[in-house]
Design an enzyme around this catalytic site. Structure first.
Site, mmCIF file in Angstrom:
data_model
loop_
_atom_site.group_PDB
_atom_site.id
_atom_site.type_symbol
_atom_site.label_atom_id
_atom_site.label_comp_id
_atom_site.label_asym_id
_atom_site.label_seq_id
_atom_site.Cartn_x
_atom_site.Cartn_y
_atom_site.Cartn_z
ATOM 1 N N HIS A 111 1.300 1.267 1.217
ATOM 2 C CA HIS A 111 1.371 1.361 2.679
ATOM 3 C C HIS A 111 0.358 0.459 3.378
ATOM 4 O O HIS A 111 0.500 0.177 4.570
ATOM 5 C CB HIS A 111 1.226 2.826 3.141
ATOM 6 C CG HIS A 111 -0.171 3.353 3.133
ATOM 7 N ND1 HIS A 111 -0.649 4.188 2.147
ATOM 8 C CD2 HIS A 111 -1.194 3.189 3.997
ATOM 9 C CE1 HIS A 111 -1.894 4.516 2.408
ATOM 10 N NE2 HIS A 111 -2.261 3.923 3.522
ATOM 11 N N ASP A 141 3.087 4.936 -4.005
ATOM 12 C CA ASP A 141 2.224 4.290 -3.013
ATOM 13 C C ASP A 141 1.240 3.327 -3.673
ATOM 14 O O ASP A 141 0.055 3.285 -3.320
ATOM 15 C CB ASP A 141 1.478 5.332 -2.177
ATOM 16 C CG ASP A 141 0.931 4.747 -0.881
ATOM 17 O OD1 ASP A 141 1.348 3.631 -0.501
ATOM 18 O OD2 ASP A 141 0.067 5.393 -0.251
ATOM 19 N N SER A 183 -7.929 3.604 2.526
ATOM 20 C CA SER A 183 -6.712 3.642 1.714
ATOM 21 C C SER A 183 -6.691 2.498 0.712
ATOM 22 O O SER A 183 -6.947 1.341 1.053
ATOM 23 C CB SER A 183 -5.476 3.543 2.610
ATOM 24 O OG SER A 183 -5.322 4.686 3.402
#
Length: 350
Positions: A87, A117, A195
């Site tokens: 992402h 992911d 992230s």
């Protein structure tokens, strides 16, 4: 501050002001030393990632670069492979990686697996600039053990936060809505920009990839999640080799879970169709079917693969992802009241 006259003009003070004496603090504690050591050892392997989208002006042919997203990643090997979250780079036209020495490099997207992911990039840099991160294991983690997160929250690069493993075997949804199981929960502060960064144990080994936070405001609320490193270590080499994770096939169509409930069947994947010549048909499995009279003829229900329980189509896919096309697996199947094991050679999706 000196006294002031009525016209607010400062009046010089006669008090002598000197700098305070510095008090020696003594040695750093063992915990502080450990934090510093982990950061100094691992931070050179942590990178900043910026995703950029190229847009053309409405009345001009000039191409503009618009920031799409930022995040963190880490150096996987000396060949320049970098791991991050999918992402972080999703929707970007190009990706740039900034190393710990502040040099920025264009990155090539080598492979992605949105169901977990995860994404692998590659940059062209010297071996001295590419210290690979140490890889640990997530199979023996225990709730309460110390963890560290290094990332770039809110664009502030090379930030260290500490915490503990708060829980294990959590489940979160990936960007494709497929569940990611076995997720690590931590209270180490994870904010936007973290992230794709590494979650580390006290030895500085990679134990997870920080991927999400649970927070109504989007900021850290003490609940962060990381993809376990054992899953990362399984997926990343296949992305480097194939550019994607090639999931082998059984050649079946599975019924929705409500069919099992409606017919009083045990948990598992009920086969409702077989691909002609597919792996399951070659192994002699049968699908549920309806006779002309309307009666349902029992077919096979897959309840386990290599003795690992299969309770839904998602868990079936999870088990298949652990294998390669051409592998032979032992299916536990149930038809009516009879359970048996069937060896099946998995097929290829092509």
């Amino acid at each position: 501050m000196g006294r002031q006259s009525q016209d607010q003009t400062p009046v010089a003070s006669t008090v002598v002001a000197e700098a305070r004496a510095i008090v020696a603090r003594g040695d750093l504690s063992a915990g502080e030393q450990a934090n510093i050591e982990v950061f100094q050892r691992v931070s050179p392997s942590v990178v900043n990632i910026a995703s950029v989208e190229h847009l053309s002006g409405l009345f001009s042919r000039r191409v503009m670069e618009v920031p799409r997203g930022t995040g963190t990643g880490f150096i996987w090997d000396a060949n320049g492979h970098v791991v991050t979250n999918f992402h972080v780079i999703q929707g970007g036209t190009s990706v740039r990686v900034t190393l710990a020495d502040q040099t920025t490099h264009p990155a090539e997207v080598i492979g992605v697996f949105p169901d977990r992911d995860l994404a692998v990039l590659r940059i062209d840099a010297s071996a001295a600039q590419l210290p690979p991160i140490m890889v640990g294991t997530s199979s023996d983690l225990r709730v309460g053990q110390s963890v560290y997160a290094i990332g770039n929250p809110f664009g502030l690069d090379q930030t260290l936060t500490t915490g503990i493993v708060s829980a294990l075997d959590r489940e979160i949804d990936s960007i494709t809505r497929r569940p990611i199981r076995g997720v690590i929960q931590t209270d180490a502060a994870i904010n936007p920009g973290n992230s794709g960064g590494p979650l580390l144990d006290s030895a500085g080994r990679l134990i997870g990839v920080n991927t999400a936070i649970y927070s109504p405001s989007g900021a850290n609320a003490g609940i962060g999640f990381a993809i376990p490193v054992d899953e990362v270590n399984r997926v990343v080499p296949r992305l480097i080799r194939d550019g994607r994770l090639v999931r082998p096939t059984l050649g079946i169509s599975g019924a929705p879970p409500d069919l099992n409930q409606a017919l009083g069947l045990p948990p598992g994947v009920a086969i409702v169709a077989l691909e002609p010549g597919g792996a399951a048909e070659r192994a002699g499995l049968q699908a549920f079917r309806r006779e002309r009279s309307g009666a349902i003829v029992a077919g096979d229900i897959i309840t386990a693969i290599d003795d690992q329980p299969v309770t839904s189509f998602d868990t079936l896919l999870d088990q298949l992802e652990r294998h390669q096309p051409g592998d032979t697996v032992a299916l536990t199947v149930r038809r009516a009241e009879r359970e048996r094991k069937v060896e099946v050679r998995l097929g290829s999706p092509e």
